[in-house]
Design a protein around this motif. Structure first.
Motif, PDB file in Angstrom:
ATOM      1  N   ASP A 109      47.328  51.935  55.276  1.00  0.00           N
ATOM      2  CA  ASP A 109      47.642  50.515  56.013  1.00  0.00           C
ATOM      3  C   ASP A 109      46.651  49.598  55.818  1.00  0.00           C
ATOM      4  O   ASP A 109      46.616  48.420  55.949  1.00  0.00           O
ATOM      5  CB  ASP A 109      48.049  51.159  57.442  1.00  0.00           C
ATOM      6  CG  ASP A 109      49.191  51.686  57.513  1.00  0.00           C
ATOM      7  OD1 ASP A 109      50.241  51.267  57.330  1.00  0.00           O
ATOM      8  OD2 ASP A 109      48.902  53.114  58.191  1.00  0.00           O
ATOM      9  N   ALA A 110      45.277  50.053  55.670  1.00  0.00           N
ATOM     10  CA  ALA A 110      44.040  49.265  55.616  1.00  0.00           C
ATOM     11  C   ALA A 110      42.951  49.911  54.828  1.00  0.00           C
ATOM     12  O   ALA A 110      42.896  51.118  54.814  1.00  0.00           O
ATOM     13  CB  ALA A 110      43.440  48.713  56.982  1.00  0.00           C
ATOM     14  N   VAL A 111      42.059  49.012  54.198  1.00  0.00           N
ATOM     15  CA  VAL A 111      40.750  49.839  53.404  1.00  0.00           C
ATOM     16  C   VAL A 111      39.562  48.805  54.049  1.00  0.00           C
ATOM     17  O   VAL A 111      39.628  47.652  53.977  1.00  0.00           O
ATOM     18  CB  VAL A 111      41.216  49.480  51.881  1.00  0.00           C
ATOM     19  CG1 VAL A 111      39.792  50.206  51.187  1.00  0.00           C
ATOM     20  CG2 VAL A 111      42.304  50.360  51.572  1.00  0.00           C
ATOM     21  N   LEU A 112      38.778  49.494  54.118  1.00  0.00           N
ATOM     22  CA  LEU A 112      37.571  48.893  54.610  1.00  0.00           C
ATOM     23  C   LEU A 112      36.491  49.022  53.521  1.00  0.00           C
ATOM     24  O   LEU A 112      36.377  50.082  53.034  1.00  0.00           O
ATOM     25  CB  LEU A 112      36.923  49.347  55.879  1.00  0.00           C
ATOM     26  CG  LEU A 112      37.947  49.570  56.913  1.00  0.00           C
ATOM     27  CD1 LEU A 112      37.053  50.207  58.398  1.00  0.00           C
ATOM     28  CD2 LEU A 112      38.454  48.354  57.412  1.00  0.00           C
ATOM     29  N   LEU A 113      36.028  47.974  53.115  1.00  0.00           N
ATOM     30  CA  LEU A 113      34.459  47.879  52.066  1.00  0.00           C
ATOM     31  C   LEU A 113      33.538  47.289  52.679  1.00  0.00           C
ATOM     32  O   LEU A 113      32.908  46.151  52.625  1.00  0.00           O
ATOM     33  CB  LEU A 113      35.246  47.009  50.706  1.00  0.00           C
ATOM     34  CG  LEU A 113      36.100  47.698  50.030  1.00  0.00           C
ATOM     35  CD1 LEU A 113      36.810  46.745  48.912  1.00  0.00           C
ATOM     36  CD2 LEU A 113      35.783  48.947  49.085  1.00  0.00           C
ATOM     37  N   PHE A 114      33.018  47.967  53.569  1.00  0.00           N
ATOM     38  CA  PHE A 114      31.582  47.482  54.209  1.00  0.00           C
ATOM     39  C   PHE A 114      30.385  48.229  53.694  1.00  0.00           C
ATOM     40  O   PHE A 114      29.836  48.967  54.382  1.00  0.00           O
ATOM     41  CB  PHE A 114      31.938  47.896  55.879  1.00  0.00           C
ATOM     42  CG  PHE A 114      32.791  47.364  56.515  1.00  0.00           C
ATOM     43  CD1 PHE A 114      33.410  45.951  56.176  1.00  0.00           C
ATOM     44  CD2 PHE A 114      33.476  47.762  57.616  1.00  0.00           C
ATOM     45  CE1 PHE A 114      34.304  45.272  56.796  1.00  0.00           C
ATOM     46  CE2 PHE A 114      34.655  46.968  58.384  1.00  0.00           C
ATOM     47  CZ  PHE A 114      35.032  45.839  57.973  1.00  0.00           C
ATOM     48  N   GLY A 115      30.058  47.876  52.505  1.00  0.00           N
ATOM     49  CA  GLY A 115      29.018  48.238  51.825  1.00  0.00           C
ATOM     50  C   GLY A 115      29.029  48.313  50.372  1.00  0.00           C
ATOM     51  O   GLY A 115      28.150  47.783  49.683  1.00  0.00           O
ATOM     52  N   PRO A 116      30.148  48.743  49.826  1.00  0.00           N
ATOM     53  CA  PRO A 116      30.154  48.874  48.420  1.00  0.00           C
ATOM     54  C   PRO A 116      30.086  47.507  47.481  1.00  0.00           C
ATOM     55  O   PRO A 116      29.140  47.720  46.524  1.00  0.00           O
ATOM     56  CB  PRO A 116      31.619  49.368  48.016  1.00  0.00           C
ATOM     57  CG  PRO A 116      31.950  50.157  49.215  1.00  0.00           C
ATOM     58  CD  PRO A 116      31.255  49.485  50.271  1.00  0.00           C
ATOM     59  N   LEU A 117      30.245  46.530  48.028  1.00  0.00           N
ATOM     60  CA  LEU A 117      30.140  45.232  47.335  1.00  0.00           C
ATOM     61  C   LEU A 117      28.803  44.905  47.302  1.00  0.00           C
ATOM     62  O   LEU A 117      28.266  44.161  46.303  1.00  0.00           O
ATOM     63  CB  LEU A 117      30.804  43.941  47.774  1.00  0.00           C
ATOM     64  CG  LEU A 117      32.545  44.102  47.762  1.00  0.00           C
ATOM     65  CD1 LEU A 117      33.017  42.787  47.975  1.00  0.00           C
ATOM     66  CD2 LEU A 117      33.048  44.902  46.322  1.00  0.00           C
ATOM     67  N   ALA A 146      32.849  43.316  53.539  1.00  0.00           N
ATOM     68  CA  ALA A 146      31.492  42.711  54.044  1.00  0.00           C
ATOM     69  C   ALA A 146      30.632  42.414  52.953  1.00  0.00           C
ATOM     70  O   ALA A 146      30.825  43.308  51.757  1.00  0.00           O
ATOM     71  CB  ALA A 146      30.867  43.616  54.953  1.00  0.00           C
ATOM     72  N   ALA A 147      29.842  41.449  52.592  1.00  0.00           N
ATOM     73  CA  ALA A 147      28.680  41.339  51.933  1.00  0.00           C
ATOM     74  C   ALA A 147      27.566  40.821  52.522  1.00  0.00           C
ATOM     75  O   ALA A 147      27.482  40.786  53.878  1.00  0.00           O
ATOM     76  CB  ALA A 147      29.319  39.868  50.783  1.00  0.00           C
ATOM     77  N   VAL A 148      26.452  40.825  51.740  1.00  0.00           N
ATOM     78  CA  VAL A 148      25.111  40.350  52.368  1.00  0.00           C
ATOM     79  C   VAL A 148      25.123  38.612  51.896  1.00  0.00           C
ATOM     80  O   VAL A 148      25.453  38.531  50.678  1.00  0.00           O
ATOM     81  CB  VAL A 148      23.947  41.101  51.671  1.00  0.00           C
ATOM     82  CG1 VAL A 148      22.691  40.463  52.150  1.00  0.00           C
ATOM     83  CG2 VAL A 148      24.222  42.656  51.889  1.00  0.00           C
ATOM     84  N   GLY A 264      35.183  39.197  54.821  1.00  0.00           N
ATOM     85  CA  GLY A 264      36.412  38.586  54.373  1.00  0.00           C
ATOM     86  C   GLY A 264      37.760  39.541  54.749  1.00  0.00           C
ATOM     87  O   GLY A 264      37.307  40.877  54.634  1.00  0.00           O
ATOM     88  N   VAL A 265      38.481  39.021  55.094  1.00  0.00           N
ATOM     89  CA  VAL A 265      39.752  39.459  55.782  1.00  0.00           C
ATOM     90  C   VAL A 265      41.053  39.333  54.614  1.00  0.00           C
ATOM     91  O   VAL A 265      41.287  38.168  54.675  1.00  0.00           O
ATOM     92  CB  VAL A 265      40.244  39.206  57.152  1.00  0.00           C
ATOM     93  CG1 VAL A 265      41.591  40.153  57.419  1.00  0.00           C
ATOM     94  CG2 VAL A 265      39.241  39.693  58.147  1.00  0.00           C
ATOM     95  N   GLY A 266      41.293  40.239  54.002  1.00  0.00           N
ATOM     96  CA  GLY A 266      42.378  39.992  52.894  1.00  0.00           C
ATOM     97  C   GLY A 266      43.517  40.797  53.236  1.00  0.00           C
ATOM     98  O   GLY A 266      43.573  41.765  53.737  1.00  0.00           O
TER      99      GLY A 266
END
Length: 273
Positions: A109-117, A146-148, A264-266
């Motif tokens: 239902d949701a995927v979090l990418l808080f670090g990989p980018l 998330a990004a830096v 970003g929320v996509g």
């Protein structure tokens, strides 16, 4: 994973980063955003690059089915230990790559990418990771990433008085020029090989991956730069006011750029969309 990046995280510094100093603000703001935008539990959430499980375990406590994957073996082990001691453990904890996820299409239902980018320094790899997140999320599901910030090293250098160091100034100059952060010093406080996003770049990469960008928010706003932050955060009244205020201005472009971490929320609109 880049050996330099792996060596940085093998120090174990990441495990407690969100539990002290300005990291507490980042954690509180991210979790506030998750509470507002995620579908209700028991939705399935895949936390890609979930580290030692700070956000994943918080979500599991609230009834979500949470799957954590991370590229750092130490993080996977730390998350496993923490999960074993939790009242509501994580569903799965695996070692993996954000660009090649093990889940089938339309699983979560949701995927979090808080670090990989952060550490995918080539645009093609970042877009590939975002496309993988889109693939495994259901139509209508969310991808949060998330990004830096492109300006993080300059702002942090001003805050910490580091601009007297000519090596650090050179690092900042390149960060501002092309976002490619490199640390030749070996000092872990100067971070490691990373891509620093301009907010417009984060938006463009999400769109290229097939996501509709619903909002870009600044996780910390300018508050992470505050003198005496720890004392302010320890005051319950000041903390509540700060969090309410940051929420009210989180989508202002200047606030997004001033944050250490733009988020970003996509949304995946549908099959083939």
């Amino acid at each position: 994973m880049n050996p330099e990046v792996l060596s940085h995280y093998d120090t174990g510094l990441e495990q407690g980063r969100l539990l002290r100093g300005a990291g507490e603000l980042e954690r509180a703001r991210i979790q506030d955003l998750l509470a507002r935008v995620l579908p209700p539990a028991p939705a399935i959430v895949i936390d890609v690059g979930g580290g030692a499980g700070v956000h994943a375990l918080w979500l599991a406590e609230r009834g979500y089915e949470v799957h954590l994957v991370d590229a750092v073996p130490l993080h996977v082990e730390q998350a496993r230990v923490a999960s074993e001691g939790a009242d509501r453990p994580l569903a799965t904890i695996t070692l993996g790559d954000a660009r090649d996820l093990a889940w089938p299409d339309e699983h979560a239902d949701a995927v979090l990418l808080f670090g990989p980018l952060y550490h995918l320094v080539e645009r093609a790899d970042r877009v590939r990771a975002l496309r993988e997140a889109r693939r495994v999320v259901r139509p209508g599901g969310l991808v949060l990433t998330a990004a830096v910030s492109r300006f993080a090293s300059l702002l942090d250098g001003l805050r910490r008085g580091r601009l007297a160091d000519p090596v650090f100034r050179d690092i900042v100059t390149r960060d501002l020029w092309d976002g490619q952060h490199r640390n030749p010093t070996g000092d872990p406080s100067y971070f490691t090989t990373t891509f620093f996003h301009h907010p417009d770049e984060l938006r463009a990469e999400m769109i290229e991956a097939g996501l509709r960008v619903e909002r870009l928010v600044g996780a910390e706003g300018p508050a992470w730069l505050a003198a005496g932050f720890d004392g302010m955060w320890a005051d319950v009244t000041q903390r509540a006011w700060l969090l309410d205020t940051l929420r009210s201005i989180e989508e202002e472009p200047m606030v997004v750029a001033a944050s250490a971490h733009p988020v970003g929320v996509g949304r995946r609109l549908g099959v083939g969309a």
